[in-house]
Design an enzyme around this catalytic site. Structure first.
Site, PDB file in Angstrom:
ATOM      1  N   HIS A  65       0.834  -1.223   0.000  1.00  0.00           N
ATOM      2  CA  HIS A  65       0.000   0.000   0.000  1.00  0.00           C
ATOM      3  C   HIS A  65       0.861   1.262   0.000  1.00  0.00           C
ATOM      4  O   HIS A  65       0.470   2.287   0.531  1.00  0.00           O
ATOM      5  CB  HIS A  65      -0.946   0.028   1.212  1.00  0.00           C
ATOM      6  CG  HIS A  65      -1.645  -1.271   1.448  1.00  0.00           C
ATOM      7  ND1 HIS A  65      -2.825  -1.597   0.822  1.00  0.00           N
ATOM      8  CD2 HIS A  65      -1.309  -2.343   2.214  1.00  0.00           C
ATOM      9  CE1 HIS A  65      -3.195  -2.816   1.210  1.00  0.00           C
ATOM     10  NE2 HIS A  65      -2.278  -3.296   2.041  1.00  0.00           N
TER      11      HIS A  65
ATOM     12  N   GLU B 270       9.300   8.245 -17.067  1.00  0.00           N
ATOM     13  CA  GLU B 270       7.956   8.786 -17.308  1.00  0.00           C
ATOM     14  C   GLU B 270       7.489   8.487 -18.729  1.00  0.00           C
ATOM     15  O   GLU B 270       6.334   8.119 -18.957  1.00  0.00           O
ATOM     16  CB  GLU B 270       7.939  10.301 -17.068  1.00  0.00           C
ATOM     17  CG  GLU B 270       7.931  10.656 -15.588  1.00  0.00           C
ATOM     18  CD  GLU B 270       8.041  12.149 -15.321  1.00  0.00           C
ATOM     19  OE1 GLU B 270       7.871  12.538 -14.170  1.00  0.00           O
ATOM     20  OE2 GLU B 270       8.298  12.921 -16.266  1.00  0.00           O
TER      21      GLU B 270
ATOM     22  N   SER C 108      13.957  21.721 -16.196  1.00  0.00           N
ATOM     23  CA  SER C 108      12.742  22.494 -16.448  1.00  0.00           C
ATOM     24  C   SER C 108      13.145  23.847 -17.005  1.00  0.00           C
ATOM     25  O   SER C 108      14.164  24.409 -16.606  1.00  0.00           O
ATOM     26  CB  SER C 108      11.963  22.666 -15.148  1.00  0.00           C
ATOM     27  OG  SER C 108      11.106  23.788 -15.241  1.00  0.00           O
TER      28      SER C 108
ATOM     29  N   LYS D  65      14.890  21.772 -10.894  1.00  0.00           N
ATOM     30  CA  LYS D  65      14.329  20.489 -11.316  1.00  0.00           C
ATOM     31  C   LYS D  65      15.303  19.600 -12.075  1.00  0.00           C
ATOM     32  O   LYS D  65      16.102  20.067 -12.882  1.00  0.00           O
ATOM     33  CB  LYS D  65      13.105  20.721 -12.214  1.00  0.00           C
ATOM     34  CG  LYS D  65      11.993  21.469 -11.525  1.00  0.00           C
ATOM     35  CD  LYS D  65      11.192  20.576 -10.634  1.00  0.00           C
ATOM     36  CE  LYS D  65      10.091  19.942 -11.426  1.00  0.00           C
ATOM     37  NZ  LYS D  65       9.230  19.138 -10.561  1.00  0.00           N
TER      38      LYS D  65
END
Ligand code: ARG
Length: 464
Positions: free
Chosen positions: A162, A296, A283, A289
């Site tokens: 979980h 991804e 970024s 970043k």
């Protein structure tokens, strides 16, 4: 691409009006099927040899056809082939060019054959080779996982259920779980290849041919493992492409799950790993970043492969026997699935061994979250408590830990004994993370020794 419409199509005999210009482009497949040119030419050469073998064409005609086809192959490889939309597909483009080059003999190549069995043969040959390339890429990634697993066999990290800290595991064990997923994908692809490598040629348009063909001869020439038993089925079904795409969707699903973890782990919230600058991007607005674009994108690309699987299933579902033009729509989903898979496997195989595992952070994270609570319960069981009662005792100890912001290992013996007087000072051995992972020492367990043994078995599987 040549768009001139005055090119003579091979099938215009029964037509009186020319093809509508838009329909011509709409029905063409040469824009995307030309990538199978090597397979198409190999199939034609094998067919020509067979026709000569059974005496339908002469040895001289065979040799002229083979020479012509080989020249065409070289022409395509040089990027000089005049592909024409008017000639619809790769098959008619090559056949027309052959006749242009060698004259009337070129017109004999299509004897006892149809584009229907020809295209089914081409796709199978093409897919067979691509499955082999994909399997090679997959093996490379698996070897990368073994390298990391070996290096991190004893590295402790929190195991999750979980997405909450559950029990400590080793990083090597986690890598080996990915290895196992990919091993099943590998086996699925090998199994799928057996059904791909069956030859449709000889089925002709749908019913077979009246010429005395020798299908075994052609199959041997092309390295097929078997011959399609039924001509109607041979030209119409694309189940082999569906099966491959299903295996691909599963493989992508596995890579997507790995990606999800890599994205989480490389976030500053987890801070478990560093993917390396060469696998991340920045970024344009936020200077701090470093984005995990590669995982991804792999996660994102899973969507298109799943989509291709649905596309192919839907393409097939309502087709009456035998060949229908619907089947021309099999190629783009199939090709994109192949390209996507190969790209994802390559980038993953490059990225995985390059990732830096932050052992201190992993250890620190495993310390938080009461990951040895089950071990304390098992300890109480060994001291004579029934498991349910032990569970209850440890639950209370955890509650006290949550309230005071401390792990179980940070409590004193006196404190622990308040929950159960069977606890003695040997309890601290089971509360250590090293003790907890070392205790899980059976086949498939997370103990470093077992991880090393699993790596050893995996290496044998890769070489065997
Ligand atoms: N381009 C076609 C395809 O990809 C080849 C077979 C065409 N056959 C036909 N009868 N129109 O499926």
């Amino acid at each position: 691409m040549n768009k001139q419409t005055d090119i003579e199509k091979p099938w215009t005999g029964r037509f009186t009006e020319p093809t509508d210009a838009f329909v011509e482009a709409f029905t063409a497949s040469v824009q995307f099927d030309q990538r199978m040119f090597r397979q198409d030419i190999a199939g034609s050469i094998a067919h020509a040899k067979m026709l000569a073998h059974v005496g339908v064409i002469t040895g001289q005609e065979r040799d002229a056809i083979i020479k012509g086809l080989e020249e065409i192959r070289a022409e395509i490889e040089r990027g000089e082939f005049p592909w024409s939309i008017a000639l619809e597909d790769l098959h008619m483009n090559i056949e027309a060019r052959l006749t242009e080059r060698i004259g009337v003999t070129g017109k004999k190549l299509h004897t006892g054959r149809s584009r229907n069995d020809q295209v089914a043969t081409d796709i199978r040959l093409y897919l067979r080779d691509e499955i082999d390339a994909i399997c090679t890429g997959l093996r490379r990634l698996q070897r990368g996982l073994l390298t990391v697993a070996e290096r991190e066999a004893a590295t402790i990290m929190p195991g999750f259920t979980h997405l909450q800290t559950a029990q400590p595991v080793t990083f090597g064990h986690h890598m080996m779980s990915w290895f196992e997923m990919l091993e099943r994908d590998y086996q699925r692809l090998r199994d799928c290849r057996r059904r791909v490598n069956v030859m449709p040629l000889g089925a002709a348009a749908l019913a077979g041919t009246g010429y005395p063909i020798d299908r075994e001869f052609t199959a041997r020439e092309l390295g097929f493992d078997g011959i399609a038993e039924n001509s109607l089925d041979a030209v119409s079904d694309r189940d082999f492409a569906i099966e491959f795409t299903a295996a691909a969707a599963l493989l992508m699903t596995h890579l997507s799950r790995c990606s999800e973890e890599l994205v989480l782990w490389s976030s500053s919230q987890f801070d478990f790993i560093d993917l390396g600058d060469s696998f991340c991007t920045g970024s344009s607005i936020m200077p701090q970043k470093k984005n995990p674009d590669v995982p991804e994108l792999v996660r994102g690309k899973t969507g298109r492969v799943n989509g291709h699987l649905i596309a192919l299933l839907t393409l097939m579902k309502a087709q009456p026997l035998a060949y229908n033009k619907d089947n021309q729509e099999d190629k783009e989903p199939l090709f994109d699935t192949i390209d996507t898979l190969k790209g994802c496997l390559k980038v993953y195989a490059d990225m995985i061994p390059n990732m830096r595992v932050k052992r201190d952070m992993l250890l620190e994270a495993a310390r938080r979250g009461f990951s040895t609570a089950t071990d304390l319960a098992d300890y109480l069981v060994r001291k004579g408590l029934p498991f349910r009662d032990a569970h209850e005792v440890v639950g209370k100890a955890v509650r006290a830990g949550v309230d005071s912001g401390r792990d179980l290992s940070e409590m004193s013996l006196a404190e622990l004994r308040r929950f159960s007087d069977v606890i003695t000072k040997d309890v601290f051995q089971v509360l250590t993370l090293e003790g907890a992972v070392a205790a899980r020492s059976h086949i498939g367990g997370t103990a470093p020794d077992q991880v090393k043994a699993a790596i050893g078995r995996a290496k044998k599987r890769l070489t065997g």
